[in-house]
Design an enzyme around this catalytic site. Structure first.
Site, PDB file in Angstrom:
ATOM      1  N   LYS A   1       1.025   7.093   1.360  1.00 33.93           N
ATOM      2  CA  LYS A   1       2.241   6.883   2.153  1.00 33.93           C
ATOM      3  C   LYS A   1       2.994   5.707   1.551  1.00 33.93           C
ATOM      4  O   LYS A   1       2.401   4.885   0.857  1.00 33.93           O
ATOM      5  CB  LYS A   1       1.869   6.565   3.600  1.00 33.93           C
ATOM      6  CG  LYS A   1       1.343   7.762   4.332  1.00 33.93           C
ATOM      7  CD  LYS A   1       1.502   7.571   5.816  1.00 33.93           C
ATOM      8  CE  LYS A   1       0.694   8.615   6.559  1.00 33.93           C
ATOM      9  NZ  LYS A   1       0.088   8.058   7.756  1.00 33.93           N
TER      10      LYS A   1
ATOM     11  N   HIS B   1       5.784   0.242   3.068  1.00 39.89           N
ATOM     12  CA  HIS B   1       7.063  -0.080   3.713  1.00 39.89           C
ATOM     13  C   HIS B   1       7.243  -1.581   3.922  1.00 39.89           C
ATOM     14  O   HIS B   1       6.368  -2.387   3.594  1.00 39.89           O
ATOM     15  CB  HIS B   1       7.241   0.713   5.004  1.00 39.89           C
ATOM     16  CG  HIS B   1       6.140   0.513   5.999  1.00 39.89           C
ATOM     17  ND1 HIS B   1       5.899  -0.692   6.595  1.00 39.89           N
ATOM     18  CD2 HIS B   1       5.208   1.378   6.481  1.00 39.89           C
ATOM     19  CE1 HIS B   1       4.882  -0.570   7.424  1.00 39.89           C
ATOM     20  NE2 HIS B   1       4.433   0.680   7.362  1.00 39.89           N
TER      21      HIS B   1
ATOM     22  N   HIS C   1       4.552  -3.686   5.349  1.00 42.11           N
ATOM     23  CA  HIS C   1       3.470  -4.059   4.437  1.00 42.11           C
ATOM     24  C   HIS C   1       3.897  -5.204   3.523  1.00 42.11           C
ATOM     25  O   HIS C   1       3.103  -6.085   3.211  1.00 42.11           O
ATOM     26  CB  HIS C   1       3.044  -2.852   3.589  1.00 42.11           C
ATOM     27  CG  HIS C   1       2.514  -1.712   4.404  1.00 42.11           C
ATOM     28  ND1 HIS C   1       3.024  -0.446   4.347  1.00 42.11           N
ATOM     29  CD2 HIS C   1       1.515  -1.671   5.327  1.00 42.11           C
ATOM     30  CE1 HIS C   1       2.370   0.340   5.185  1.00 42.11           C
ATOM     31  NE2 HIS C   1       1.448  -0.380   5.793  1.00 42.11           N
TER      32      HIS C   1
HETATM   33  N1  ARG Z   1      -2.734   0.359   7.668  1.00 40.31           N
HETATM   34  C1  ARG Z   1      -2.140  -0.098   8.887  1.00 40.31           C
HETATM   35  C2  ARG Z   1      -0.666   0.269   8.914  1.00 40.31           C
HETATM   36  O1  ARG Z   1      -0.080   0.512   7.897  1.00 40.31           O
HETATM   37  C3  ARG Z   1      -2.261  -1.576   9.065  1.00 40.31           C
HETATM   38  C4  ARG Z   1      -3.666  -2.044   9.219  1.00 40.31           C
HETATM   39  C5  ARG Z   1      -3.730  -3.230  10.071  1.00 40.31           C
HETATM   40  N2  ARG Z   1      -5.050  -3.757  10.187  1.00 40.31           N
HETATM   41  C6  ARG Z   1      -5.952  -3.389  11.083  1.00 40.31           C
HETATM   42  N3  ARG Z   1      -7.118  -4.002  11.081  1.00 40.31           N
HETATM   43  N4  ARG Z   1      -5.680  -2.508  11.998  1.00 40.31           N
HETATM   44  O2  ARG Z   1      -0.066   0.303   9.975  1.00 40.31           O
END
Ligand code: ARG
Length: 605
Positions: free
Chosen positions: A154, A157, A160
């Site tokens: 994905k 964005h 991130h």
């Molecule tokens: N991969 C997730 C996202 O893009 C963020 C992860 C955040 N960290 C966690 N421990 N939940 O939304």
């Protein structure tokens, strides 16, 4: 009401008296700490108030017209603070680092003794170099910082990107404060969609492309197969076709099937390999690439067991649910296991936290995640707390707002590299306008990259984390005004000054004699340099990069106003050396703060 001349006279007599100040018996490492010690000693002497009470009540100032430190008398609970402030201001004796004291209503404002300020601040910066501003606590604590955490296949964005740069900064800040830091990237690498990706790869995958541009390629495959799936669903055949295949693959993955796992691991490790390169452009190194897929089943089972034992799960249509409203109305209900037995994002996070505590034994763990997940994080923390983990109190969610309107110039999906490339190209374009200068730059591509990255980072960190902002290329890459390139420009200008005065050695600068130095803008500059360690402490408390960015712009403005008025060229060494020492110390502080934020300062641009 100020007393300076008064104090100078008294200083003389105090040197023979038995009021000893600035013995530095307590750990007064930085000039402002020494000033704090001296103030509380002399004030405690005349008032009888406990030394440590005063020490804790002293505040640093954000406007130097208010002196270097302030004491709000209401904070130490005296009767009639206005009158007392006035009286103490006359009674106080200049001593060690303390030069001047003013009463302003219920406040006492203290300023450094100028000689002390210059003599103690400048050489210590020149000697401590990159360590200036850092703390060395007696016991080193451990922190885990989880940040960036993109999702495989994905787009990377804006959320991130923000997590990456804020998390990178926080990790550096904890390190500067003497903590041992573990940087974790928790990839979004699990879920039904990866079954779909595997099916897609069979149809559309290209081995060469995968090796070359894994992130982009997997994304393209994912988009294509999603389209196919949508078509299929329209025709009502999703049970048998792609949808079914995808579910099958994911089931195999959940059951640890070897083939499925190895396909999946390949996607994952190629993506990580590519991420590592991009992160290194940003000067960020993760200690651990973890991810949702890496949470052991064992720890999730243990979590579910604790839920049962503590009696807070209920079954609903085969799924397991926790009703969080019993502890807090706003937290709602959450599913922790689906009816088909598969686990969820939340359950994985519970297991991941348990695993990290066990393996890394942290004193604190910070999650750098967008404010869109505020509710989610409160749910997670509440569950861990109700599982009776005493360490649940050591978890922190550092959040941030949204970015509006971030896209490439062509308007397509943004990948981290693309953002960095665009910033670099724009910087290079601007650099090319000055043919003379660019000819002296060793590696213009690299320098342009660093300038572009500074633009991106500073643009992000200029205001409080929680604010949303509008992404804007042209404003971001302006070399004018308060921008990342402006910080770089100031740094490279000071570097150039150092190069052109390289006949003066570091040793000469460290032993500079400041007695003849009397340029107010330079003295103001040194007062700012003395604030730096306090700025770090404040940023650590608020976890706000903006605290440092605001300081940096103040510093750079002061440097440029000195630059205009106070010269080195053509001066004799008794004048040139102390001036250069101050410029050089300023460059060091600028360097330290920029590095902390995640910029790499350039020497020429
Ligand atoms: N991969 C997730 C996202 O893009 C963020 C992860 C955040 N960290 C966690 N421990 N939940 O939304």
């Amino acid at each position: 009401f100020c007393s300076k001349t008064n104090m100078e006279q008294k200083r003389y007599s105090s040197e023979t008296s038995n009021v000893k100040c600035n013995e530095q018996s307590e750990r007064a490492i930085y000039p402002l700490d020494a000033l704090r010690q001296d103030i509380s000693k002399v004030l405690s002497n005349i008032s009888g108030i406990d030394h440590s009470l005063i020490l804790n009540a002293l505040e640093s100032t954000n406007n130097m017209n208010k002196g270097d430190l302030i004491l709000p008398l209401p904070k130490i609970d005296v009767a009639d603070p206005v009158a007392v402030a006035k009286r103490w201001a006359t009674e106080l004796i200049a001593c060690g680092s303390l030069g001047e004291v003013c009463a302003r209503g219920p406040f006492l404002q203290f300023s450094f003794d100028q000689k002390y300020l210059l003599q103690s601040t400048v050489p210590s910066i020149l000697l401590q170099k990159r360590k200036y501003g850092q703390e060395r606590p007696r016991y080193q604590k451990k922190v885990v910082v989880e940040f960036s955490s993109p999702n495989i296949a994905k787009p990377f964005h804006a959320g991130h990107l923000r997590s990456t740069i804020i998390g990178g900064f926080l990790s550096n800040l904890y390190e500067a404060m003497g903590w041992s830091v573990t940087r974790i990237n928790y990839l979004g690498d699990w879920g039904r969609q990866f079954g779909l990706l595997a099916v897609g790869f069979e149809r559309y995958g290209n081995e060469k492309q995968l090796q070359k541009q894994p992130i982009q390629h997997l994304f393209e495959v994912y988009v294509k197969i999603n389209k196919d799936l949508a078509k299929e669903e329209n025709n009502g055949t999703s049970q048998s076709g792609i949808g079914g295949e995808a579910r099958n693959f994911f089931k195999k993955l959940e059951n640890g099937d070897e083939d499925a796992t190895s396909t999946w691991n390949r996607f994952r490790s190629l993506s990580i390999h590519h991420y590592v390169q991009t992160y290194s452009r940003l000067n960020i190194n993760f200690d651990i690439f973890s991810g949702e897929s890496q949470v052991p089943k064992k720890s999730m089972d243990e979590a579910l067991n604790i839920f049962y034992r503590n009696n807070f799960v209920e079954e609903k249509d085969g799924a397991l649910v926790i009703d969080l409203t019993q502890w807090s109305k706003s937290l709602g209900k959450v599913v922790v296991r689906k009816s088909d037995g598969t686990t969820l994002y939340l359950t994985r996070d519970v297991g991941a936290a348990m695993e990290r505590k066990k393996n890394l034994k942290f004193d604190e763990m910070v999650y750098v995640i967008s404010s869109q997940q505020d509710l989610y994080m409160s749910q997670l923390f509440m569950i861990l707390q109700k599982m009776n983990f005493e360490w649940a109190k050591d978890l922190k969610h550092v959040n941030f707002g949204m970015v509006q309107g971030m896209s490439t110039r062509k308007g397509n999906v943004v990948f981290l590299d693309t953002i960095l490339d665009e910033a670099r190209d724009k910087a290079l374009q601007i650099m090319k306008n000055n043919k003379m200068k660019i000819s002296q730059v060793n590696d213009p591509q690299r320098v342009a990259d660093l300038i572009g990255i500074s633009a991106i980072i500073i643009q992000d960190m200029k205001s409080k984390r929680i604010n949303n902002y509008e992404f804007n290329w042209s404003r971001m890459l302006s070399f004018e005004g308060d921008t990342g390139p402006y910080l770089q420009y100031t740094h490279s200008r000071l570097r150039s000054l150092e190069r052109s005065s390289s006949n003066f050695t570091t040793d000469m600068l460290v032993h500079a004699d400041f007695s003849k130095l009397n340029e107010p803008p330079l003295v103001e500059l040194v007062r700012l340099l003395a604030q730096y360690p306090d700025i770090l402490r404040r940023a650590f408390k608020t976890q706000e990069p903006a605290t440092i960015v605001t300081y940096l712009f103040k510093l750079c403005h002061q440097i440029s106003s000195c630059y205009k008025k106070v010269w080195i060229a053509g001066k004799t060494s008794d004048i040139a050396i102390p001036r250069l020492a101050i410029y050089s110390a300023s460059r060091q502080v600028l360097h330290n703060a920029m590095t902390l934020l995640g910029l790499i300062p350039v020497d020429r641009m």
